[in-house]
Design a protein around this motif. Structure first.
Motif, short mmCIF file in Angstrom:
data_model
loop_
_atom_site.label_atom_id
_atom_site.label_comp_id
_atom_site.label_asym_id
_atom_site.label_seq_id
_atom_site.Cartn_x
_atom_site.Cartn_y
_atom_site.Cartn_z
N ARG A 184 0.90 -1.16 0.00
CA ARG A 184 0.00 0.01 -0.08
C ARG A 184 0.96 1.33 0.07
N VAL A 185 2.07 1.06 0.40
CA VAL A 185 2.97 2.12 0.44
C VAL A 185 3.52 2.46 -0.84
N ALA A 186 3.98 1.30 -1.40
CA ALA A 186 4.91 1.07 -2.55
C ALA A 186 4.21 1.43 -3.74
N TYR A 187 2.95 0.96 -4.09
CA TYR A 187 1.96 1.42 -4.99
C TYR A 187 1.99 2.70 -5.43
N PRO A 188 1.47 3.31 -4.51
CA PRO A 188 1.39 5.03 -4.90
C PRO A 188 2.66 5.74 -5.10
N MET A 189 3.72 5.16 -4.58
CA MET A 189 4.98 5.64 -4.81
C MET A 189 5.50 5.61 -6.40
N LEU A 190 4.77 4.45 -6.99
CA LEU A 190 4.97 4.40 -8.45
C LEU A 190 4.66 5.71 -9.11
N PHE A 191 3.48 6.42 -8.72
CA PHE A 191 2.96 7.49 -9.12
C PHE A 191 3.74 8.75 -8.78
N PHE A 192 3.89 8.89 -7.52
CA PHE A 192 4.72 10.02 -6.96
C PHE A 192 6.34 9.89 -7.50
N GLY A 193 6.59 8.54 -7.54
CA GLY A 193 8.21 8.43 -7.85
C GLY A 193 8.31 9.30 -9.21
N THR A 194 7.31 9.51 -10.18
CA THR A 194 7.72 9.84 -11.43
C THR A 194 7.74 11.43 -11.63
N TRP B 99 -4.41 -9.65 -7.81
CA TRP B 99 -5.12 -8.12 -7.73
C TRP B 99 -3.86 -7.14 -7.64
N ALA B 100 -2.93 -7.31 -6.69
CA ALA B 100 -1.66 -6.73 -6.58
C ALA B 100 -0.81 -6.55 -7.59
N THR B 101 -0.76 -7.50 -8.52
CA THR B 101 0.12 -7.67 -9.63
C THR B 101 -0.61 -6.92 -10.73
N THR B 102 -1.77 -7.07 -11.16
CA THR B 102 -2.41 -6.81 -12.12
C THR B 102 -2.65 -5.01 -11.89
N ALA B 103 -2.80 -4.55 -10.57
CA ALA B 103 -2.87 -2.82 -10.48
C ALA B 103 -1.49 -2.26 -10.81
N ALA B 104 -0.47 -3.19 -10.41
CA ALA B 104 0.89 -2.68 -10.98
C ALA B 104 1.33 -2.66 -12.16
N VAL B 105 0.91 -3.73 -12.90
CA VAL B 105 1.25 -3.92 -14.21
C VAL B 105 0.51 -2.67 -15.15
N VAL B 106 -0.45 -2.12 -14.76
CA VAL B 106 -0.93 -0.95 -15.42
C VAL B 106 -0.02 0.30 -15.82
N VAL B 107 0.58 0.63 -14.63
CA VAL B 107 1.41 1.71 -14.14
C VAL B 107 2.26 1.97 -15.29
N PRO B 108 3.39 0.88 -15.81
CA PRO B 108 4.47 1.42 -16.66
C PRO B 108 3.62 1.67 -17.99
N PHE B 109 2.76 1.51 -18.41
CA PHE B 109 1.96 1.59 -19.56
C PHE B 109 1.68 3.15 -19.62
N GLY C 102 8.44 -4.74 -21.08
CA GLY C 102 9.22 -5.49 -20.09
C GLY C 102 9.44 -5.48 -18.59
N PHE C 103 9.18 -4.17 -18.19
CA PHE C 103 8.71 -4.11 -16.53
C PHE C 103 7.44 -5.02 -16.33
N ALA C 104 6.57 -5.06 -16.81
CA ALA C 104 5.41 -5.72 -16.67
C ALA C 104 5.54 -7.35 -16.72
N ALA C 105 6.37 -7.78 -17.69
CA ALA C 105 6.89 -9.02 -17.73
C ALA C 105 7.53 -9.39 -16.43
N LEU C 106 8.52 -8.62 -15.92
CA LEU C 106 9.19 -8.59 -14.97
C LEU C 106 8.57 -8.90 -13.76
N MET C 107 7.76 -8.03 -13.47
CA MET C 107 6.94 -8.14 -12.46
C MET C 107 5.77 -9.54 -12.42
N VAL C 108 5.54 -9.84 -13.51
CA VAL C 108 4.71 -11.06 -13.61
C VAL C 108 5.63 -12.17 -13.06
N VAL C 109 6.75 -12.37 -13.73
CA VAL C 109 7.72 -13.53 -13.50
C VAL C 109 8.08 -13.48 -11.95
#
Length: 416
Positions: free
Chosen positions: A91-101, A138-148, A158-165
């Motif tokens: 819950r802390v790391a996911y919003p930081m994918l947006f704030f980190g940009t 659910w956690a991975t699906t929500a994160a995969v959307v962010v790189p796009f 590439g980033f999405a595939a790495l997260m899935v793996v």
């Protein structure tokens, strides 16, 4: 069909609600002295990563130093939280994918710092390894959307595939851990069932043997009571009536005993009709063990008039103790000693370790249960465990009241 569809939707949405709103699962940390040093080292590593991330943001983005420090702290915080509560860390790391940009330059191939990428992947991995597959989905699906949303398609895929793996690898670890726990639980249940079955079988065997012994004595009582008027002439009529009543009671007791315990005799054949072993058969038991290759010494006191149940218990305890010695200390010496003293009968079976074996062997717990059952059934006791010589000692103490000849009937008044 509508209620079924709603139930399926509710079942599918439950992990998502837990991911977003649930309290999360606190991981149990093993108690080890290493943790005294692991926690400070983890905090020190987090401070180092936060400093490195601050340096990266200050050098590549146009932002105030305070903002860079705050973003770096929030970026590293999931790495500290994930060791105790992976859901809160996500819950802390996911919003930081947006704030980190924030203030990312177009020249950057990635809008996230290396520290943030590694930290988020570590969070996904731990989450997948400790939570259910549905929640990880659910956690991975929500994160995969962010790189796009923030990078070109090549990097996004590439980033999405790495997260899935990483999520799949964590899920494999979770399934293996769950499988090991289930196997351990099944093994424990199997052992408990085996122990319970062995105990029930031993009790049934004791009941059958006691039935044979008691039935023999009851039959003798009935026969003696029925034949007494013919063997002793001139018995008064009250005595004859009382002896007839004793005979009827003995016959009735035999009938009831056979009715209650008949179901325990599942075995058939002549072996079940053979006499039960007793104290006089212990030397033959020792001799059989010697012929099997065991080194057994026997020292027994003469014990006249030992009741049949006591003799049977002594034989069975000695038999089980010798079998345990043969299984767990093959090659060692065994001492069997029988003593009658002070109204009790003491049987000791002591075995030494085989040459070159420095470890006291384990013992069959089910066999000990049966031996204790036999001793306690007669009002005695049994102890078993390592002795002071490094071997193993079994000691059984049973009540010993020698059986004498049956008391003769003495009429109270003058005989006719």
């Amino acid at each position: 069909m509508e209620p079924i569809g709603m139930a399926v939707a509710h079942e599918a949405a439950a992990p998502l609600r837990r991911l977003l709103l649930g309290p999360g699962r606190r991981l149990t940390m093993p108690r080890h002295r290493f943790l005294r040093y692991a926690v400070p080292l983890l905090l020190l590593a987090a401070l180092g990563l936060a400093a490195a991330n601050t340096q990266y943001l200050s050098g590549n983005r146009d932002m105030p130093e305070l903002v860079a420090v705050l973003l770096s702290g929030a970026t590293v915080l999931p790495l500290v939280l994930v060791v105790r509560n992976p859901i809160v860390a996500w819950r802390v790391a996911y919003p930081m994918l947006f704030f980190g940009t924030l203030h990312a330059r177009a020249s950057e191939s990635w809008p996230w710092s290396p520290v943030q990428i590694i930290g988020f992947l570590a969070t996904i991995a731990v989450l997948a390894a400790t939570e259910t597959a549905a929640l990880t989905f659910w956690a991975t699906t929500a994160a995969v959307v962010v790189p796009f949303l923030y990078t070109d398609q090549a990097n996004a895929y590439g980033f999405a595939a790495l997260m899935v793996v990483v999520a799949l690898a964590g899920d494999v670890v979770a399934r293996r851990r769950t499988g090991r726990r289930e196997l351990a639980r099944q093994a424990e249940l199997t052992e408990r069932e085996r122990s319970r079955r062995a105990l029930l079988e031993e009790r049934a065997r004791i009941a059958r043997e006691m039935h044979d012994v008691v039935a023999h004595h009851m039959s003798m009582i009935a026969v003696q009571a029925e034949t007494a008027p013919y063997r002793h002439a001139g018995l008064p009529e009250p005595a004859r009536a009382e002896l007839e009543s004793i005979a009827r009671s003995a016959r009735s007791a035999l009938t009831e005993m056979r009715r209650l315990l008949g179901t325990l005799r599942a075995e058939t054949g002549d072996a079940m009709r053979a006499p039960q072993p007793g104290l006089a058969d212990v030397p033959a038991l020792v001799e059989t063990a010697r012929r099997a290759g065991m080194s057994v010494a026997y020292d027994g006191d003469p014990c006249p008039g030992v009741p049949d149940p006591t003799g049977l218990a002594v034989y069975r305890i000695a038999q089980e103790a010798l079998a345990n010695a043969a299984r767990h200390a093959a090659g060692g010496t065994v001492e069997v000693r029988l003593r009658a003293d002070g109204g009790s009968l003491a049987l000791t079976v002591r075995n030494s370790l085989p040459p070159g074996d420095p470890v006291t062997p384990a013992r069959d717990g089910h066999g000990l249960v049966g031996m204790r059952e036999r001793a306690e059934l007669l009002g005695g006791s049994l102890s078993a465990g390592p002795d002071d010589r490094g071997g193993y000692l079994v000691r059984a103490t049973l009540p010993y009241e020698p059986e004498g000849p049956a008391a003769r009937y003495e009429p109270e008044g003058p005989t006719a």
